[in-house]
Write a protein that holds these residues in place. Structure first.
Motif, PDB file in Angstrom:
ATOM      1  N   GLY A 279       0.820  -1.316  -0.076  1.00  0.00           N
ATOM      2  CA  GLY A 279       0.058  -0.087   0.049  1.00  0.00           C
ATOM      3  C   GLY A 279       0.597   1.115  -0.075  1.00  0.00           C
ATOM      4  N   LEU A 280       0.220   2.443  -0.145  1.00  0.00           N
ATOM      5  CA  LEU A 280       0.738   3.770  -0.255  1.00  0.00           C
ATOM      6  C   LEU A 280       0.062   4.787   0.943  1.00  0.00           C
ATOM      7  N   GLY A 281       0.975   5.259   1.546  1.00  0.00           N
ATOM      8  CA  GLY A 281       0.367   6.427   2.418  1.00  0.00           C
ATOM      9  C   GLY A 281      -0.287   7.541   1.575  1.00  0.00           C
ATOM     10  N   ILE A 282      -1.394   8.076   2.235  1.00  0.00           N
ATOM     11  CA  ILE A 282      -2.533   8.928   1.310  1.00  0.00           C
ATOM     12  C   ILE A 282      -2.610  10.138   2.295  1.00  0.00           C
ATOM     13  N   TYR A 283      -2.726  11.309   1.770  1.00  0.00           N
ATOM     14  CA  TYR A 283      -3.143  12.429   2.502  1.00  0.00           C
ATOM     15  C   TYR A 283      -4.591  12.910   2.134  1.00  0.00           C
ATOM     16  N   LYS A 284      -4.894  13.867   3.311  1.00  0.00           N
ATOM     17  CA  LYS A 284      -6.280  14.341   2.760  1.00  0.00           C
ATOM     18  C   LYS A 284      -5.829  15.705   2.084  1.00  0.00           C
ATOM     19  N   THR A 285      -6.670  16.269   1.407  1.00  0.00           N
ATOM     20  CA  THR A 285      -6.580  17.575   0.748  1.00  0.00           C
ATOM     21  C   THR A 285      -7.747  18.469   0.980  1.00  0.00           C
ATOM     22  N   SER A 286      -7.586  19.963   1.191  1.00  0.00           N
ATOM     23  CA  SER A 286      -8.604  20.616   1.288  1.00  0.00           C
ATOM     24  C   SER A 286      -8.320  21.988   0.467  1.00  0.00           C
ATOM     25  N   LEU A 287      -9.309  22.759  -0.362  1.00  0.00           N
ATOM     26  CA  LEU A 287      -9.239  23.772  -1.070  1.00  0.00           C
ATOM     27  C   LEU A 287     -10.048  24.982  -0.229  1.00  0.00           C
ATOM     28  N   SER A 288      -9.290  26.045  -0.374  1.00  0.00           N
ATOM     29  CA  SER A 288     -10.009  27.181   0.053  1.00  0.00           C
ATOM     30  C   SER A 288      -9.210  28.375  -0.958  1.00  0.00           C
ATOM     31  N   GLY A 289     -10.105  28.878  -1.779  1.00  0.00           N
ATOM     32  CA  GLY A 289      -9.673  29.571  -2.924  1.00  0.00           C
ATOM     33  C   GLY A 289      -8.564  29.191  -3.582  1.00  0.00           C
ATOM     34  N   ASN A 290      -7.504  29.721  -3.720  1.00  0.00           N
ATOM     35  CA  ASN A 290      -6.365  29.286  -4.534  1.00  0.00           C
ATOM     36  C   ASN A 290      -5.435  28.513  -3.717  1.00  0.00           C
ATOM     37  N   ILE A 291      -5.644  28.294  -2.375  1.00  0.00           N
ATOM     38  CA  ILE A 291      -4.715  27.494  -1.242  1.00  0.00           C
ATOM     39  C   ILE A 291      -5.390  26.048  -1.208  1.00  0.00           C
ATOM     40  N   LEU A 292      -4.261  25.121  -1.553  1.00  0.00           N
ATOM     41  CA  LEU A 292      -4.747  23.852  -1.327  1.00  0.00           C
ATOM     42  C   LEU A 292      -3.646  23.291  -0.141  1.00  0.00           C
ATOM     43  N   THR A 293      -4.439  22.806   0.739  1.00  0.00           N
ATOM     44  CA  THR A 293      -3.708  22.380   2.054  1.00  0.00           C
ATOM     45  C   THR A 293      -3.736  20.656   1.958  1.00  0.00           C
ATOM     46  N   VAL A 294      -2.599  20.050   2.417  1.00  0.00           N
ATOM     47  CA  VAL A 294      -2.368  18.602   2.306  1.00  0.00           C
ATOM     48  C   VAL A 294      -2.096  18.307   3.806  1.00  0.00           C
ATOM     49  N   THR A 295      -2.761  17.425   4.210  1.00  0.00           N
ATOM     50  CA  THR A 295      -2.529  16.884   5.530  1.00  0.00           C
ATOM     51  C   THR A 295      -2.404  15.349   5.785  1.00  0.00           C
ATOM     52  N   PRO A 296      -1.846  14.825   6.771  1.00  0.00           N
ATOM     53  CA  PRO A 296      -1.876  13.496   7.244  1.00  0.00           C
ATOM     54  C   PRO A 296      -3.204  12.982   7.357  1.00  0.00           C
TER      55      PRO A 296
END
Length: 139
Positions: free
Chosen positions: A122-139
């Protein structure tokens, strides 16, 4: 043995003196660590308006930042660790709508599940969230 010859991990450990229970313990510990892929850690923030992140405007495009691969898939942003669970190589990319390691051909679906023998951990996957033009990637 010359430097060009390769031996398997099992052969190497046996030559180092590991046998029986000690050899089994090493394999058990290794499989527990990597059983579900490399565990993601850290957070990344990407400004999608920057030229460095332009690939994310296109479906199937991806960028690599801070040990994370971020891709655009089905109109959404997805992210995975750059480190492959097969042999720890930092060669994950996004290709043909799946995560792919160019080192040995490990393949993973977008949720991190292995699609072939090399990707079975398997491969470690992150969560993503978008606010305007800013994409945040978190564990």
């Amino acid at each position: 043995m010359n430097l060009e010859e390769k031996i398997s991990r099992n052969e190497f450990l046996k030559k180092m003196g590991f046998t029986g229970a000690a050899l089994m313990a090493l394999y058990t510990l290794d499989s527990c660590v990597n059983e579900t892929g490399v565990t993601p850690s850290g957070t990344a923030t990407l400004d999608l308006s920057l030229p460095a992140n332009a690939a994310l405007k296109n479906e199937g495009g991806y960028v690599v930042t801070n040990g994370i691969v971020v891709a655009k898939y089905n109109g959404n942003y997805i992210a995975a660790t750059l480190t492959c669970s097969h042999e720890g190589r930092t060669q994950i990319s996004f290709k043909n709508n799946e995560w792919y390691c160019s080192a040995h051909g490990a393949r993973f679906d977008v949720s991190g599940k292995g699609l072939n023998t090399e990707g079975k951990k398997g491969l470690g996957i992150y969560k993503t969230s978008l606010s305007g033009n800013i994409l945040t990637v978190t564990p």
